[in-house]
Motif scaffolding. Structure first.
Motif, PDB file in Angstrom:
ATOM      1  N   MET A  88       0.785  -1.204   0.042  1.00 19.38           N
ATOM      2  CA  MET A  88      -0.050   0.017  -0.161  1.00 19.38           C
ATOM      3  C   MET A  88       0.833   1.236  -0.075  1.00 19.38           C
ATOM      4  O   MET A  88       1.805   1.147   0.712  1.00 19.38           O
ATOM      5  CB  MET A  88      -0.746   0.090   1.223  1.00 19.38           C
ATOM      6  CG  MET A  88      -1.978   1.012   1.084  1.00 19.38           C
ATOM      7  SD  MET A  88      -3.177   0.569   2.474  1.00 19.38           S
ATOM      8  CE  MET A  88      -3.148   2.263   3.336  1.00 19.38           C
ATOM      9  N   GLU A  89       0.534   2.211  -0.603  1.00 18.83           N
ATOM     10  CA  GLU A  89       1.400   3.353  -0.817  1.00 18.83           C
ATOM     11  C   GLU A  89       0.996   4.443   0.277  1.00 18.83           C
ATOM     12  O   GLU A  89      -0.094   4.431   0.285  1.00 18.83           O
ATOM     13  CB  GLU A  89       0.948   4.230  -2.157  1.00 18.83           C
ATOM     14  CG  GLU A  89       1.923   5.263  -2.789  1.00 18.83           C
ATOM     15  CD  GLU A  89       1.692   5.445  -3.942  1.00 18.83           C
ATOM     16  OE1 GLU A  89       1.700   6.713  -4.439  1.00 18.83           O
ATOM     17  OE2 GLU A  89       1.374   4.760  -4.930  1.00 18.83           O
ATOM     18  N   LEU A  90       2.039   5.213   0.607  1.00 18.00           N
ATOM     19  CA  LEU A  90       1.861   6.011   1.864  1.00 18.00           C
ATOM     20  C   LEU A  90       1.566   7.297   1.174  1.00 18.00           C
ATOM     21  O   LEU A  90       2.156   7.705   0.307  1.00 18.00           O
ATOM     22  CB  LEU A  90       3.081   5.923   2.792  1.00 18.00           C
ATOM     23  CG  LEU A  90       3.741   4.585   3.341  1.00 18.00           C
ATOM     24  CD1 LEU A  90       4.860   5.036   3.932  1.00 18.00           C
ATOM     25  CD2 LEU A  90       2.590   4.270   4.501  1.00 18.00           C
ATOM     26  N   ASN A  91       0.741   8.120   1.953  1.00 10.24           N
ATOM     27  CA  ASN A  91       0.639   9.502   1.533  1.00 10.24           C
ATOM     28  C   ASN A  91       1.963  10.342   1.970  1.00 10.24           C
ATOM     29  O   ASN A  91       2.653   9.941   2.800  1.00 10.24           O
ATOM     30  CB  ASN A  91      -0.670  10.136   2.062  1.00 10.24           C
ATOM     31  CG  ASN A  91      -0.885  10.234   3.685  1.00 10.24           C
ATOM     32  OD1 ASN A  91       0.211  10.437   4.311  1.00 10.24           O
ATOM     33  ND2 ASN A  91      -2.001   9.827   4.067  1.00 10.24           N
ATOM     34  N   GLN A  92       1.769  11.787   1.731  1.00 16.25           N
ATOM     35  CA  GLN A  92       2.791  12.719   1.965  1.00 16.25           C
ATOM     36  C   GLN A  92       3.143  12.662   3.503  1.00 16.25           C
ATOM     37  O   GLN A  92       4.289  12.692   3.949  1.00 16.25           O
ATOM     38  CB  GLN A  92       2.717  14.059   1.472  1.00 16.25           C
ATOM     39  CG  GLN A  92       2.926  14.117  -0.019  1.00 16.25           C
ATOM     40  CD  GLN A  92       2.646  15.541  -0.513  1.00 16.25           C
ATOM     41  OE1 GLN A  92       1.812  16.173  -0.349  1.00 16.25           O
ATOM     42  NE2 GLN A  92       3.790  16.031  -1.307  1.00 16.25           N
ATOM     43  N   ALA A  93       2.009  12.895   4.284  1.00 14.97           N
ATOM     44  CA  ALA A  93       2.192  13.085   5.722  1.00 14.97           C
ATOM     45  C   ALA A  93       2.770  11.835   6.396  1.00 14.97           C
ATOM     46  O   ALA A  93       3.669  11.809   7.130  1.00 14.97           O
ATOM     47  CB  ALA A  93       1.092  13.369   6.307  1.00 14.97           C
ATOM     48  N   GLU A  94       2.283  10.548   5.811  1.00 15.65           N
ATOM     49  CA  GLU A  94       2.814   9.323   6.227  1.00 15.65           C
ATOM     50  C   GLU A  94       4.223   9.011   6.070  1.00 15.65           C
ATOM     51  O   GLU A  94       5.243   8.461   6.832  1.00 15.65           O
ATOM     52  CB  GLU A  94       1.921   7.975   5.950  1.00 15.65           C
ATOM     53  CG  GLU A  94       0.604   8.154   6.350  1.00 15.65           C
ATOM     54  CD  GLU A  94      -0.115   7.091   5.889  1.00 15.65           C
ATOM     55  OE1 GLU A  94      -1.221   6.651   6.240  1.00 15.65           O
ATOM     56  OE2 GLU A  94      -0.056   6.799   4.489  1.00 15.65           O
ATOM     57  N   LEU A  95       4.801   9.491   4.806  1.00 22.05           N
ATOM     58  CA  LEU A  95       6.173   9.413   4.515  1.00 22.05           C
ATOM     59  C   LEU A  95       7.294  10.068   5.416  1.00 22.05           C
ATOM     60  O   LEU A  95       8.191   9.671   5.444  1.00 22.05           O
ATOM     61  CB  LEU A  95       6.303   9.765   2.975  1.00 22.05           C
ATOM     62  CG  LEU A  95       5.964   8.951   2.023  1.00 22.05           C
ATOM     63  CD1 LEU A  95       5.864   9.651   0.476  1.00 22.05           C
ATOM     64  CD2 LEU A  95       6.676   7.598   1.974  1.00 22.05           C
ATOM     65  N   LEU A  96       6.735  11.068   6.256  1.00 28.09           N
ATOM     66  CA  LEU A  96       7.686  12.082   6.954  1.00 28.09           C
ATOM     67  C   LEU A  96       7.910  11.133   8.218  1.00 28.09           C
ATOM     68  O   LEU A  96       8.914  11.354   8.779  1.00 28.09           O
ATOM     69  CB  LEU A  96       6.902  13.302   7.331  1.00 28.09           C
ATOM     70  CG  LEU A  96       6.383  14.239   6.373  1.00 28.09           C
ATOM     71  CD1 LEU A  96       5.501  15.191   7.067  1.00 28.09           C
ATOM     72  CD2 LEU A  96       7.594  14.878   5.963  1.00 28.09           C
TER      73      LEU A  96
ATOM     74  N   ALA B 144      11.837  14.126  24.741  1.00 25.13           N
ATOM     75  CA  ALA B 144      10.838  13.964  25.708  1.00 25.13           C
ATOM     76  C   ALA B 144       9.486  14.016  25.423  1.00 25.13           C
ATOM     77  O   ALA B 144       8.493  13.777  26.224  1.00 25.13           O
ATOM     78  CB  ALA B 144      11.041  15.085  26.669  1.00 25.13           C
ATOM     79  N   ILE B 145       9.245  14.448  24.123  1.00 33.15           N
ATOM     80  CA  ILE B 145       7.917  14.429  23.641  1.00 33.15           C
ATOM     81  C   ILE B 145       7.692  12.992  22.960  1.00 33.15           C
ATOM     82  O   ILE B 145       8.301  12.730  21.993  1.00 33.15           O
ATOM     83  CB  ILE B 145       7.607  15.647  22.596  1.00 33.15           C
ATOM     84  CG1 ILE B 145       7.968  16.968  23.426  1.00 33.15           C
ATOM     85  CG2 ILE B 145       6.484  15.460  21.957  1.00 33.15           C
ATOM     86  CD1 ILE B 145       7.864  18.080  22.497  1.00 33.15           C
ATOM     87  N   LEU B 146       6.567  12.324  23.235  1.00 33.07           N
ATOM     88  CA  LEU B 146       6.113  11.271  22.823  1.00 33.07           C
ATOM     89  C   LEU B 146       5.509  11.238  21.298  1.00 33.07           C
ATOM     90  O   LEU B 146       4.881  11.956  21.124  1.00 33.07           O
ATOM     91  CB  LEU B 146       4.975  10.519  23.783  1.00 33.07           C
ATOM     92  CG  LEU B 146       4.489   9.300  23.185  1.00 33.07           C
ATOM     93  CD1 LEU B 146       5.655   8.065  23.338  1.00 33.07           C
ATOM     94  CD2 LEU B 146       3.356   8.818  23.909  1.00 33.07           C
ATOM     95  N   VAL B 147       6.097  10.460  20.646  1.00 30.47           N
ATOM     96  CA  VAL B 147       5.566  10.550  18.992  1.00 30.47           C
ATOM     97  C   VAL B 147       4.925   9.232  18.699  1.00 30.47           C
ATOM     98  O   VAL B 147       5.907   8.463  18.713  1.00 30.47           O
ATOM     99  CB  VAL B 147       6.469  11.007  18.078  1.00 30.47           C
ATOM    100  CG1 VAL B 147       6.100  10.985  16.756  1.00 30.47           C
ATOM    101  CG2 VAL B 147       7.053  12.429  18.167  1.00 30.47           C
ATOM    102  N   GLU B 148       3.779   9.003  18.315  1.00 31.24           N
ATOM    103  CA  GLU B 148       3.169   7.770  18.069  1.00 31.24           C
ATOM    104  C   GLU B 148       2.640   7.796  16.802  1.00 31.24           C
ATOM    105  O   GLU B 148       2.074   8.759  16.350  1.00 31.24           O
ATOM    106  CB  GLU B 148       2.349   7.413  19.106  1.00 31.24           C
ATOM    107  CG  GLU B 148       2.734   7.210  20.857  1.00 31.24           C
ATOM    108  CD  GLU B 148       1.242   6.847  21.381  1.00 31.24           C
ATOM    109  OE1 GLU B 148       0.307   7.139  20.996  1.00 31.24           O
ATOM    110  OE2 GLU B 148       1.588   6.237  22.549  1.00 31.24           O
ATOM    111  N   ARG B 149       2.765   6.871  16.061  1.00 35.21           N
ATOM    112  CA  ARG B 149       2.307   6.678  14.461  1.00 35.21           C
ATOM    113  C   ARG B 149       1.281   5.691  14.519  1.00 35.21           C
ATOM    114  O   ARG B 149       1.419   4.487  14.862  1.00 35.21           O
ATOM    115  CB  ARG B 149       3.642   6.129  13.650  1.00 35.21           C
ATOM    116  CG  ARG B 149       4.848   6.975  13.503  1.00 35.21           C
ATOM    117  CD  ARG B 149       5.875   6.340  12.791  1.00 35.21           C
ATOM    118  NE  ARG B 149       6.179   5.232  13.216  1.00 35.21           N
ATOM    119  CZ  ARG B 149       7.604   4.989  13.429  1.00 35.21           C
ATOM    120  NH1 ARG B 149       8.246   5.970  13.740  1.00 35.21           N
ATOM    121  NH2 ARG B 149       8.074   3.719  13.756  1.00 35.21           N
ATOM    122  N   PRO B 150       0.215   6.122  14.023  1.00 38.89           N
ATOM    123  CA  PRO B 150      -1.227   5.250  13.824  1.00 38.89           C
ATOM    124  C   PRO B 150      -0.841   4.533  12.938  1.00 38.89           C
ATOM    125  O   PRO B 150       0.100   4.994  11.744  1.00 38.89           O
ATOM    126  CB  PRO B 150      -2.200   6.298  13.742  1.00 38.89           C
ATOM    127  CG  PRO B 150      -1.723   7.445  13.396  1.00 38.89           C
ATOM    128  CD  PRO B 150      -0.196   7.483  13.856  1.00 38.89           C
TER     129      PRO B 150
END
Length: 140
Positions: free
Chosen positions: A1-9, A28-34
């Protein structure tokens, strides 16, 4: 499946590390990827989290640290940045900055004594809402 521009970041650990560096996001900032095609929502049992679209950070140069007062109000109402008007954020940051400049303590509870959060109106023919949440001065 192809990723969109935001997902590619932020699609893998290397991309996320570069994104953090480019946008000065502290470890210190939690970054989670859905997962792909999933919308990040406020997790009710984690009141200290606010979902922020990576595109908002990338394209609009959104910067951290997020105001604790802004974070508190958004967490109280389970809101994301996609749901609020830009003036909502501007009003909160302006009040927060002015109070800090004057050396006065001012909390989200104090702010909500003067403002109310107005919810968008529901379209009569559907269950969808139109517009965004915004702040309005309380009638005294």
């Amino acid at each position: 499946m192809e990723l969109n521009q935001a997902e590619l970041l932020v699609h893998d650990d290397a991309a996320l590390a570069l994104f953090r560096k480019d946008h000065e996001i502290s470890n210190a900032i939690l970054v989670e990827r859905p997962d792909s095609n999933k919308v990040a929502l406020m997790v009710r049992r984690h009141k200290d989290r606010i979902p922020i679209c990576t595109w908002l950070i990338h394209q609009d140069k959104f910067r951290f640290l997020v105001s604790p007062m802004l974070k508190d109000v958004m967490a109280r109402y389970c809101l994301t940045f996609m749901q609020v008007s830009i003036n909502f954020v501007r009003t909160m940051l302006t009040v927060d900055t002015l109070m800090a400049r004057e050396g006065l303590s001012f909390s989200a509870s104090d702010l909500l004594n003067f403002y109310i959060v107005v919810w968008p109106k529901r379209k009569p023919s559907t269950n969808l809402f139109t517009g965004n949440h915004y702040l309005r001065l309380r009638n005294k």
